[in-house]
Structure formats: structure tokens, C-alpha cells
Design an enzyme around this catalytic site. Structure first.
Site, PDB file in Angstrom:
ATOM      1  N   LYS A 206       4.057  -3.591 -12.478  1.00  0.00           N
ATOM      2  CA  LYS A 206       4.993  -3.651 -12.563  1.00  0.00           C
ATOM      3  C   LYS A 206       6.137  -4.162 -11.928  1.00  0.00           C
ATOM      4  CE  LYS A 206       5.151   1.052 -14.526  1.00  0.00           C
ATOM      5  NZ  LYS A 206       5.363   2.464 -14.037  1.00  0.00           N
TER       6      LYS A 206
ATOM      7  N   GLN B  64       7.177   6.514  -9.710  1.00  0.00           N
ATOM      8  CA  GLN B  64       5.671   6.702 -10.385  1.00  0.00           C
ATOM      9  C   GLN B  64       4.825   8.314 -10.864  1.00  0.00           C
ATOM     10  OE1 GLN B  64       4.517   4.032 -12.138  1.00  0.00           O
ATOM     11  NE2 GLN B  64       2.530   4.996 -13.445  1.00  0.00           N
TER      12      GLN B  64
ATOM     13  N   ASP C 208      13.880   5.074 -15.288  1.00  0.00           N
ATOM     14  CA  ASP C 208      12.709   5.619 -16.597  1.00  0.00           C
ATOM     15  C   ASP C 208      13.171   6.748 -17.344  1.00  0.00           C
ATOM     16  OD1 ASP C 208      10.563   4.730 -16.416  1.00  0.00           O
ATOM     17  OD2 ASP C 208       9.819   6.351 -14.666  1.00  0.00           O
TER      18      ASP C 208
END
Ligand code: NAP
Length: 315
Positions: free
Chosen positions: A60, A104, A130
């Protein structure tokens, strides 16, 4: 001896679609920078030492940098306390230097079972790239998403850009997780597919999947979706990514002469999707693993970060 597979399915090239999305984003990122005086900024929080998470985060980070975003990775020990993690999220929420915040998962197990949801709920909904915050989930459920979760919205981009018809299609999603299956079903429904969601308690799963014009599998079981579960000509998207370290499994799925087994022998592991390779003999289109949905997930994260930057800066 296993016969070589005779694929008929068109390959849905996620890597190429992701590259196209990132190329389209680059000038938009540059335009944002000239208006805002800085590039869109993504902060990634990585707690603990899960090896797969480290790989995901560095992918990412690299993709974001290549597309002109600024990225800061906050690496925290596996012993971090929940209040410390929430404190960091609060500081990032308040910071003008940050547009998007991604924590994460999985979080270190020591933080407890509910920690991830608590952390997701603490992220400002306007910086929630997200899209796991309840407000963003609610907006998606009402059919007016602010940010769509990266993996399922990547699947939608793949289908659209590969010219696959969604409206009116009989779509079946296997898996009902909050991050993939459930939002996938909502996005397909918004685009007028007739959607069925399957899970581990579905009775006669194969009878349901065989109805699908569009089959999305997100369960994390290597080779689970077999030929007999797929309607001839269906479009099949394989979201599953499971690292396999057992040679027998690779040989059973891909065959003794396969390129995959050779690569496994060199590396000692390989990432395998939910869809058995022989499905390529019946499906009309199929996304590969790797090189399918994975790169799209990252491209959509970059897109969401730009959207967050525009929302936060009102540009
Ligand atoms: P998850 O939270 O573990 O959910 C798995 C889902 O699959 C659950 O809903 C479960 O049903 C269902 N399931 C499990 N076994 C089943 C079976 N035998 N028959 C029918 N349904 C079954 O997983 P996830 O986070 O959604 O991830 C799914 C897969 O996608 C994993 O391989 C993950 O690594 C991969 N993934 C890939 C990307 C990418 O970018 N490519 C991104 C995210 C995830 P129940 O609800 O009944 O337990």
C-alpha cells in the site's frame, strides 16, 4: 496424472485495471496538490508483527508513493495498549496534515476480540478510507456511499471495466464478512443485480452458485469453488487469497507439470484463491489469484484517500 487444464474463460486482468485506475488518479492527485499545497495524505497504523500485514502495508505504501500521495506508517509493538492505539487515532483525526486513516487488521490478539471494531468506530468517518465505520457502512447500506470498502469496490471496477453486465444479473456472493462479502452484496444490489449471499450455513451451496451469472467468492479456502459449482459462461471473481505452504495441495490444484508448482518449489509457498483452476474450463470470465482483486484493493484505497482529501479540504 492430472490432465492439463483447457481454459476457456477470459482472464479478468485486475493488475491491468488497477494500473489504469492509478494512471487516472495521478493527474487528479497533482491537481489536489496544487490546490491544497500538499498531496493527499494517508496514515497507516500497523500494530504487531503479522508477516502478511507487513507485506500488505508495504504494498500500500509503495503504490501510494508511486501515485503521488504522501504516506506515513505508524509501526506499533504487538504489546501496544488499546488506549494508546485509540490515542493515536484521536491525534490523526484532529490533524490537518492527514486525510485518510487506515488501521491494518488483524490487530494483535492481546488487544481482545472487540478491539478492531472499537478502533474502526474511533476513526473520523470523513477520514475512514477503509469504510469500516458504522456511519460509512450505514451510508453504503442506504445506497449513498461516501467511501466504498476497497476490496468490493475494486471488484465493481473490474466488472465494469471488463464490460461485464451487472444490472439484472443473478449474482451470488460466497462469504458474508463485514469487509468483503456483505459490502460486496450491497454494491451489487445498488447496481441492480439480483443478489444472494451464501455462507458456511448455506444449504446446498452448489445449487445456489450454479444459478449465478456472476459469482464472487470471498471465503479463504483454496480451490473450494469447483467446476460443478459454476454455470457455464458465468463471470467468476476470486477474492480469496490464502498462503499455501503444502506441496500436495499445490500439486492437487494445479497439476504436477504446472508453472505454479515450479514457482512453489522455488519459494516454498504460494498464494491460492478460492476458485479451483479447472473452473477456467467452464466459466466465461475468471479473475486470477494473484493479479486479480488484490491490486484493485490498493488502487481503491488510493482513490478513497483522494476523496477524503477533497472532503476534508472542501476542494
Ligand atoms: P472472513 O472474515 O474469514 O469470512 C469468511 C466468510 O466465508 C464467512 O462469511 C464464512 O461464513 C464464509 N465461509 C467460510 N467457509 C465457508 C464454506 N465452507 N462455505 C461457505 N461459506 C464459507 O474472511 P474475509 O476477511 O471476508 O476474507 C475472505 C478471503 O478474501 C480471505 O482469503 C482473504 O484473505 C481474502 N481477501 C482478499 C483481499 C484482496 O485484496 N484480494 C482483501 C480482503 C480479503 P460464516 O459467516 O458462516 O462463518
Amino acid at each position: 496424472v492430472q490432465k492439463p487444464h483447457q481454459p476457456v474463460a477470459r482472464r479478468l486482468d485486475g493488475a491491468a485495471v488497477a494500473a489504469a485506475i492509478r494512471a487516472e488518479l495521478a493527474p487528479e492527485v497533482a491537481a489536489f496538490q496544487s490546490l491544497a499545497g500538499r498531496p493527499p495524505a494517508l496514515d497507516i497504523v500497523l500494530a504487531g508483527d503479522d508477516p502478511a500485514s507487513h507485506v500488505y502495508v508495504s504494498n500500500k505504501e509503495r503504490a501510494a508513493r508511486e501515485t503521488g500521495l504522501s504516506v506515513t506508517v505508524h509501526r506499533l509493538s504487538a504489546n501496544v495498549r488499546l488506549d494508546e492505539l485509540l490515542g493515536l487515532v484521536d491525534r490523526l483525526n484532529a490533524s490537518d496534515a492527514t486525510d485518510g486513516i487506515l488501521v491494518q487488521s488483524p490487530l494483535p490478539p492481546g488487544l481482545g476480540k472487540d478491539a478492531a471494531q472499537q478502533v474502526f468506530d474511533a476513526i473520523s468517518p470523513l477520514k475512514d478510507v477503509d469504510a469500516f465505520h458504522a456511519e460509512n457502512v450505514g451510508l453504503l447500506a442506504q445506497g449513498r456511499p461516501r467511501f466504498a470498502p476497497c476490496t468490493p469496490s475494486g471488484v465493481m471496477e473490474l466488472l465494469d471495466r471488463e464490460g461485464i453486465t451487472i444490472a439484472g444479473a443473478e449474482a451470488v456472493v460466497i462469504g458474508r464478512s463485514e469487509i468483503v462479502g456483505k459490502p460486496m452484496a450491497l454494491l451489487l444490489l445498488k447496481r441492480d443485480a439480483t443478489v444472494t449471499v451464501c455462507h458456511s450455513r448455506t444449504a446446498d451451496l452448489a445449487a445456489v452458485t450454479r444459478r449465478a451469472d456472476l459469482l464472487v467468492s470471498a471465503i479463504g479456502r483454496p480451490g473450494f469453488v469447483t467446476k460443478d459449482m459454476v454455470k457455464p459462461g458465468a463471470s467468476v471473481v476470486d477474492v480469496g487469497t490464502t498462503p499455501v505452504r503444502d506441496r500436495e495441495t499445490v500439486m492437487r490444484l494445479f497439476g504436477a507439470d504446472s508453472a505454479r508448482l515450479k514457482s512453489f518449489d522455488q519459494r516454498g509457498s504460494t498464494v491460492v484463491g478460492d476458485v479451483h483452476p479447472a473452473v477456467a474450463e467452464v466459466a466465461g470470465a475468471l479473475s486470477p489469484v494473484p493479479g486479480g482483486v488484490g491490486p484493485l484493493t490498493i488502487a481503491m484505497l488510493l482513490k478513497n484517500t483522494l476523496t477524503a482529501g477533497r472532503l476534508n479540504r472542501r476542494i
